[in-house]
Design a protein around this motif. Structure first.
Motif, PDB file in Angstrom:
ATOM      1  N   ARG A 319       4.150   0.192   7.122  1.00 54.59           N
ATOM      2  CA  ARG A 319       4.753  -0.920   7.858  1.00 54.59           C
ATOM      3  C   ARG A 319       3.782  -2.096   7.982  1.00 54.59           C
ATOM      4  O   ARG A 319       4.159  -3.257   7.830  1.00 54.59           O
ATOM      5  CB  ARG A 319       5.187  -0.455   9.250  1.00 54.59           C
ATOM      6  N   GLY A 320       2.507  -1.790   8.269  1.00 56.69           N
ATOM      7  CA  GLY A 320       1.536  -2.856   8.435  1.00 56.69           C
ATOM      8  C   GLY A 320       1.126  -3.519   7.142  1.00 56.69           C
ATOM      9  O   GLY A 320       0.887  -4.726   7.093  1.00 56.69           O
ATOM     10  N   THR A 321       1.045  -2.738   6.069  1.00 56.76           N
ATOM     11  CA  THR A 321       0.599  -3.288   4.781  1.00 56.76           C
ATOM     12  C   THR A 321       1.681  -4.127   4.126  1.00 56.76           C
ATOM     13  O   THR A 321       1.405  -5.228   3.610  1.00 56.76           O
ATOM     14  CB  THR A 321       0.190  -2.147   3.833  1.00 56.76           C
ATOM     15  N   TYR A 322       2.895  -3.627   4.134  1.00 56.00           N
ATOM     16  CA  TYR A 322       3.965  -4.261   3.375  1.00 56.00           C
ATOM     17  C   TYR A 322       4.946  -5.052   4.245  1.00 56.00           C
ATOM     18  O   TYR A 322       5.919  -5.602   3.716  1.00 56.00           O
ATOM     19  CB  TYR A 322       4.714  -3.207   2.561  1.00 56.00           C
ATOM     20  N   GLY A 323       4.707  -5.094   5.555  1.00 56.17           N
ATOM     21  CA  GLY A 323       5.583  -5.862   6.430  1.00 56.17           C
ATOM     22  C   GLY A 323       7.008  -5.350   6.453  1.00 56.17           C
ATOM     23  O   GLY A 323       7.961  -6.145   6.417  1.00 56.17           O
ATOM     24  N   LEU A 324       7.170  -4.041   6.539  1.00 53.37           N
ATOM     25  CA  LEU A 324       8.502  -3.426   6.471  1.00 53.37           C
ATOM     26  C   LEU A 324       9.148  -3.335   7.849  1.00 53.37           C
ATOM     27  O   LEU A 324       8.473  -3.339   8.885  1.00 53.37           O
ATOM     28  CB  LEU A 324       8.383  -2.012   5.878  1.00 53.37           C
ATOM     29  N   SER A 325      10.461  -3.216   7.845  1.00 49.96           N
ATOM     30  CA  SER A 325      11.185  -2.927   9.079  1.00 49.96           C
ATOM     31  C   SER A 325      10.970  -1.458   9.437  1.00 49.96           C
ATOM     32  O   SER A 325      10.468  -0.677   8.635  1.00 49.96           O
ATOM     33  CB  SER A 325      12.675  -3.190   8.881  1.00 49.96           C
ATOM     34  N   ARG A 326      11.365  -1.077  10.654  1.00 46.46           N
ATOM     35  CA  ARG A 326      11.209   0.323  11.052  1.00 46.46           C
ATOM     36  C   ARG A 326      11.957   1.249  10.095  1.00 46.46           C
ATOM     37  O   ARG A 326      11.422   2.272   9.660  1.00 46.46           O
ATOM     38  CB  ARG A 326      11.720   0.526  12.484  1.00 46.46           C
ATOM     39  N   PHE A 327      13.199   0.883   9.788  1.00 44.76           N
ATOM     40  CA  PHE A 327      13.993   1.742   8.905  1.00 44.76           C
ATOM     41  C   PHE A 327      13.369   1.820   7.514  1.00 44.76           C
ATOM     42  O   PHE A 327      13.271   2.902   6.924  1.00 44.76           O
ATOM     43  CB  PHE A 327      15.421   1.198   8.812  1.00 44.76           C
ATOM     44  N   GLY A 328      12.957   0.670   6.993  1.00 46.61           N
ATOM     45  CA  GLY A 328      12.347   0.662   5.662  1.00 46.61           C
ATOM     46  C   GLY A 328      11.077   1.486   5.611  1.00 46.61           C
ATOM     47  O   GLY A 328      10.813   2.169   4.607  1.00 46.61           O
ATOM     48  N   ALA A 329      10.286   1.461   6.691  1.00 49.94           N
ATOM     49  CA  ALA A 329       9.058   2.247   6.719  1.00 49.94           C
ATOM     50  C   ALA A 329       9.351   3.739   6.882  1.00 49.94           C
ATOM     51  O   ALA A 329       8.645   4.579   6.312  1.00 49.94           O
ATOM     52  CB  ALA A 329       8.162   1.768   7.856  1.00 49.94           C
ATOM     53  N   VAL A 330      10.412   4.071   7.638  1.00 51.51           N
ATOM     54  CA  VAL A 330      10.734   5.481   7.877  1.00 51.51           C
ATOM     55  C   VAL A 330      11.161   6.171   6.595  1.00 51.51           C
ATOM     56  O   VAL A 330      10.647   7.247   6.247  1.00 51.51           O
ATOM     57  CB  VAL A 330      11.840   5.614   8.955  1.00 51.51           C
ATOM     58  N   TRP A 331      12.127   5.578   5.850  1.00 55.01           N
ATOM     59  CA  TRP A 331      12.602   6.290   4.665  1.00 55.01           C
ATOM     60  C   TRP A 331      11.545   6.313   3.564  1.00 55.01           C
ATOM     61  O   TRP A 331      11.446   7.286   2.799  1.00 55.01           O
ATOM     62  CB  TRP A 331      13.929   5.725   4.165  1.00 55.01           C
ATOM     63  N   ARG A 332      10.722   5.265   3.516  1.00 54.74           N
ATOM     64  CA  ARG A 332       9.640   5.292   2.527  1.00 54.74           C
ATOM     65  C   ARG A 332       8.569   6.313   2.915  1.00 54.74           C
ATOM     66  O   ARG A 332       7.971   6.954   2.044  1.00 54.74           O
ATOM     67  CB  ARG A 332       9.027   3.896   2.391  1.00 54.74           C
ATOM     68  N   SER A 333       8.333   6.484   4.214  1.00 56.72           N
ATOM     69  CA  SER A 333       7.361   7.483   4.665  1.00 56.72           C
ATOM     70  C   SER A 333       7.835   8.886   4.305  1.00 56.72           C
ATOM     71  O   SER A 333       7.038   9.740   3.890  1.00 56.72           O
ATOM     72  CB  SER A 333       7.137   7.386   6.178  1.00 56.72           C
ATOM     73  N   TRP A 334       9.128   9.120   4.483  1.00 59.29           N
ATOM     74  CA  TRP A 334       9.688  10.437   4.138  1.00 59.29           C
ATOM     75  C   TRP A 334       9.493  10.726   2.655  1.00 59.29           C
ATOM     76  O   TRP A 334       9.075  11.829   2.272  1.00 59.29           O
ATOM     77  CB  TRP A 334      11.172  10.456   4.502  1.00 59.29           C
ATOM     78  N   LEU A 335       9.784   9.718   1.817  1.00 56.88           N
ATOM     79  CA  LEU A 335       9.572   9.909   0.379  1.00 56.88           C
ATOM     80  C   LEU A 335       8.097  10.058   0.047  1.00 56.88           C
ATOM     81  O   LEU A 335       7.712  10.845  -0.822  1.00 56.88           O
ATOM     82  CB  LEU A 335      10.156   8.727  -0.399  1.00 56.88           C
TER      83      LEU A 335
END
Length: 357
Positions: A319-335
């Motif tokens: 989230r901090g590096t790429y400026g993602l939304s909460r949802f965008g960071a959550v699903w990318r974290s899961w992957l």
């Protein structure tokens, strides 16, 4: 036993010092100062003769003042090992709690206050293996299953001679010899490895040199698994050695997986992903170190708690590096958790293949 422990601690301290110096070698140095610390005070660079106008020569980069005393030499050594120019104390808190900010600052060029990712990675890996060797168990093995290398070499040589005799007899009768050839090759390689370690006095298990019943779809991995079953101590030794030597390979293995989270992005590039991966690996390595130290102190529950930290850390860093939304960071974290497991599996397969080569 006490001698083994002292030896292990000594080797660990040596690894830590070597890691710090290796990291120092790739980490840009911040300016120097004058003072009565054994350093010379020159008006011209001692390397190229250029007039000095700062702490470093602007022509060749050498430090303006070089040390010429034993005290100054050890001062520089301790400074390099324990201080990292002070940057480490600004880097570690951000790496632990605000990894996205640290990664973004480094990518954007604001680097003077932080340890570079590759320098921190080198030091973290050195430190991890140093702690591992210092905390690993030195318990006595069951003497009924283990024998010294000298005895095992003699036994393998006898078995190898018998296999060669069987092969000659089979060849004389016109019978196929492929299976015997494979056994002879495996035994010959094992014998060579044991002879290399004989001087170290390592104790190895030779109770099941055949390694029968173990199969995989990858020939090199199949050979490594057989060797691990046949000789666990020797295989473990080689596994640690290769993992230590090729730990850097985790970076290029992991970067493509991270790229898959931002395919064909024009905002983020492979360089960004490489910095992200390297800082992330640094943090995960430090977690392993904490887990090992806690286990050695009898607090094994700490490792169970820290098991849940990596996904949270990945979320904050993404989230901090790429400026993602909460949802965008959550699903990318899961992957990313699954991608990380895949990268570790690939690394393990490569290392096991090396131990079987």
């Amino acid at each position: 036993m006490q001698g083994d422990s002292i030896s292990g601690i000594g080797e660990s301290l040596g690894d830590i010092g070597q890691g710090a110096l290796a990291a120092q070698a790739v980490e840009p140095q911040a300016g120097g100062g004058d003072g009565d610390d054994g350093h010379t005070h020159e008006s011209a660079c001692l390397n190229c003769g250029t007039a000095l106008i700062g702490a470093h020569c602007h022509a060749c980069g050498q430090a303006a003042h070089v040390h010429r005393s034993l005290a100054a030499f050890f001062h520089d050594l301790l400074h390099g090992v324990f201080h990292f120019e002070g940057k480490i104390w600004r880097t570690l808190p951000l790496l632990a709690w605000r990894p996205g900010r640290l990664t973004r600052e480094y990518i954007d060029g604001r680097r003077a206050s932080y340890i570079s990712p590759i320098a921190l990675f080198l030091f973290s890996v050195f430190l991890m293996f140093a702690v591992f060797h210092a905390t690993e168990s030195h318990d006595e093995h069951d003497s009924s299953n283990l024998i010294g290398i000298g005895q095992s070499v003699e036994g393998i040589e006898d078995g190898l001679a018998k296999l060669k005799a069987r092969r000659s007899a089979a060849a004389a009768k016109g019978e196929p010899t492929a299976d015997l050839d494979r056994l002879i090759e495996d035994r010959t390689e094992t014998l060579a490895e044991l002879q290399e370690l004989e001087a170290d006095g390592v104790t190895v298990d030779v109770s099941n040199l055949g390694g029968e019943g173990v199969h995989s779809d990858i020939p090199q991995l199949d050979k490594a698994i057989k060797k691990f079953k046949a000789n666990p101590d020797l295989a473990s030794y080689k596994l640690q050695t290769y993992a230590y030597k090729y730990s850097w390979a985790l970076i290029p293995i992991s970067v493509p997986f991270l790229w898959l989270l931002f395919p064909f992005s024009r905002r983020f590039h492979l360089y960004d992903h490489t910095v992200f991966v390297t800082y992330s690996l640094c943090f995960m390595t430090l977690l392993v170190i904490i887990t090992m130290l806690a286990g050695a102190a009898g607090a094994g529950w700490v490792g169970a708690v820290l098991f849940f930290v990596p996904p949270f850390h990945m979320y904050r860093q993404l989230r901090g590096t790429y400026g993602l939304s909460r949802f965008g960071a959550v699903w990318r974290s899961w992957l990313l958790v699954w991608f990380s497991a895949s990268a570790l599996l690939i690394f393990f397969i490569l290392i096991m293949a090396q131990t079987g080569s």
